[in-house]
Design an enzyme around this catalytic site. Structure first.
Site, PDB file in Angstrom:
ATOM      1  N   GLY A   1       0.814  -1.208   0.000  1.00 14.22           N
ATOM      2  CA  GLY A   1       0.000   0.000   0.000  1.00 14.22           C
ATOM      3  C   GLY A   1       0.843   1.251   0.000  1.00 14.22           C
TER       4      GLY A   1
ATOM      5  N   GLY B   1       2.965   7.914   3.905  1.00 10.50           N
ATOM      6  CA  GLY B   1       3.856   6.782   4.090  1.00 10.50           C
ATOM      7  C   GLY B   1       3.444   5.572   3.285  1.00 10.50           C
TER       8      GLY B   1
ATOM      9  CG  ASP C   1     -13.003   9.517   3.190  1.00  6.30           C
ATOM     10  OD1 ASP C   1     -13.773   9.865   2.275  1.00  6.30           O
ATOM     11  OD2 ASP C   1     -11.790   9.347   3.020  1.00  6.30           O
TER      12      ASP C   1
END
Length: 572
Positions: free
Chosen positions: A184, A189, A300
């Site tokens: 990911g 980061g 979200d």
């Protein structure tokens, strides 16, 4: 050789029957520190410093100290002549601030953790010692038993206990983990599939740029995610294994959920069968409800936030925006865009076929390849009151789930347009643009009960479903038993070669997959350039965490049967 503190712990842990906690998690009642005048009577176990004998060590079993008395310390009269006459300015404001309240909670949990874990370790150590002694006792009674060898085995056991005790005192570090592959990428980061070297635990290790988070004042979101992950053992939420920090980075080691995210499933299937969609949306509601039960709203939600575990069930992740507000930059960007589209001319909204809408939606995602990964975000799943910066409640998550159910069945979101601006315009005029899709033969694509649920989720706040109980009573879920969902066979089960199979995630060695993150990389480079490398990062108080099964030498005796996790941080 036991230290003085270890001896005292053993004495106090001789019998745990008097240890109790009140409703606030503090020692109370006739528990650890009773409020009564008693005389000190501390008996040292005979031979505690003697050389160990495998046949009959004099220090075991320990003397029963359940009735051991402890001196009540008398408090001398306090001199208050120099006490301040009034509290410092803004004392109450600071004392009631969210930051102060969090530090207070972390401090409380630290001390509860310290004593419970200490007793847990001592009890576990005693059990191990008893087993070893019983074994050595049996061996010593056999014919031709080797006394020297038995002594060596006893010494070896003591050495192992010493090593366990040392490991308990060590802080988690980045070098404790072996990086396997990247799975990911975010704005602050990366996420790696990793394995902890000593315990062999496989995890998803999120590594965040600490200085960048401080620079952009985003530490609140990280702390919120850490707190949520440590507050529950819900099977619907991703679990935290370790949290730690160094000068450069913050680290969150979470359980690895190998089946990829729900977005990948939608891409591969285009749309789901009605029964399959009902199963997944049911599990999504359970996951979101688990978050709401903790007092948080996600705000979200999108398909990327729902991961599929090894058995094919849903888990919710990515709680950074559940802190209470979405970043001002993101909200302002969306508000400006909403304002701008009012002055733009769009073709009158006309009914299009499902195939045309699906094709248009997929073309937009391909054309704006960073559409889903944009740092600003897309409006496809976000409730209008959130985008407008208005007051909202937890039901904004229901709006998002309604949009995902819609997309699962037809392959596009309810307000998608030929461009992002048109999508914003459709959302702004959602009451006119939310239409029930029709098949090519004119039949409705959704059943009546499906459309009824969607219009109760994508609705004005006053007309929206108000609780999970209301959701479960909808006729759409008449065939769903929410209490047995995780025992059902899911429509899709990941085919995994091993526990480190990352095949359902993007390949970060592939140029095609990397193109999806173009906007993320570009923005990350821009933000990183703003950070002063010479600046000293502050420590986040109450960030470090180590899950109970990862604590050396403990059995979890004091925590068996608890419904919730032990949200214990470590204050270093």
């Amino acid at each position: 050789m036991l230290s003085k503190s270890e001896k005292n712990v053993d004495l106090l842990a001789g019998n745990m029957s008097n240890l109790s906690f009140d409703g606030h998690g503090t020692p109370g009642g006739t528990g650890l520190f009773p409020n009564q005048n008693i005389t000190k009577r501390r008996t040292r176990p005979a031979g505690i410093n003697d050389s160990p004998s495998p046949v009959k060590p004099s220090f075991f079993p320990y003397e029963d100290t359940s009735n051991m008395d402890i001196d009540e310390v008398s408090q001398p009269d306090m001199d208050v002549s120099n006490s301040p006459k009034k509290l410092p300015p803004k004392f109450y404001e600071r004392a009631t601030s969210n930051k102060t309240q969090r530090v207070v909670s972390v401090c409380k949990m630290y001390f509860l953790e310290h004593y419970c874990d200490m007793f847990d370790y001592v009890i576990s150590r005693r059990q191990r010692t008893k087993q070893v002694l019983e074994y050595l006792q049996q061996q010593s009674q056999l014919p031709n038993s080797d006394q020297i060898k038995l002594n060596e085995e006893w010494s070896s056991y003591l050495q192992r206990e010493h090593q366990v005790l040392r490991k308990r005192r060590l802080k988690p570090k980045n070098r404790d983990f072996e990086m396997i592959t990247q799975v990911g990428q975010g704005g602050y980061g990366q996420v790696y599939l990793a394995r902890k070297k000593d315990t062999k635990e496989v995890c998803a290790l999120k590594i965040l740029n600490k200085k960048l988070l401080f620079k952009l004042n985003e530490t609140k979101h990280v702390l919120t995610e850490r707190d949520i992950l440590t507050t529950t053992r819900s099977e619907w939420l991703v679990k935290l294994l370790y949290a730690f920090q160094d000068l450069q980075s913050l680290y969150l080691a979470m359980e690895f959920v190998p089946g990829g995210d729900f977005r990948t499933l939608l891409i591969n299937t285009r749309c789901l069968k009605s029964g399959h969609a009902r199963f997944y949306i049911s599990e999504m509601f359970c996951a979101v409800n688990a978050l709401h039960d903790l007092g948080y709203t996600h705000r979200d939600l999108k398909p990327e936030n729902f991961l599929i575990d090894a058995k094919g069930h849903i888990k919710l992740t990515d709680f950074g925006l559940a802190a209470g507000t979405i970043s001002n930059e993101r909200i302002e960007s969306m508000k400006i865009r909403l304002e701008k589209i009012k002055d733009l001319e769009f073709p009158a909204f006309t009914e299009k076929s499902i195939e045309d809408r699906r094709k248009m939606y997929n073309q937009l995602r391909e054309k704006e390849i960073n559409y889903a990964n944009s740092m600003v975000g897309s409006p496809d799943y976000m409730a209008l009151e959130v985008l407008e910066g208005k007051k909202y409640d937890f039901t904004v998550d229901y709006w998002s789930l309604g949009c995902m159910l819609f997309e699962s069945l037809v392959g596009y979101t309810p307000f998608s347009g030929s461009s992002t601006n048109e999508t914003y315009d459709n959302l702004r005029r959602w009451k006119q643009t939310l239409r029930r899709p029709r098949q090519s033969d004119g039949r409705a694509a959704f059943s009546d009960r499906t459309w009824d649920l969607i219009t109760r989720l994508i609705a004005d706040p006053i007309n929206r479903l108000r609780s999970f109980e209301h959701v479960k009573r909808m006729s759409y879920f008449a065939d769903i038993n929410f209490s047995t969902l995780r025992s059902m066979i899911p429509p899709f089960t990941p085919q995994l070669d091993s526990e480190t199979d990352a095949g359902y995630f993007d390949d970060f060695t592939s140029e095609a997959d990397m193109a999806k993150y173009a906007d993320v990389f570009k923005r990350q480079d821009k933000l990183t350039a703003m950070v002063d490398d010479s600046a000293v990062s502050s420590k986040l108080v109450g960030f470090t965490f180590r899950h109970r099964n990862g604590k050396q030498g403990s059995s979890g005796i004091l925590f068996n049967g608890l419904e919730h996790s032990d949200p214990f941080s470590t204050f270093y």
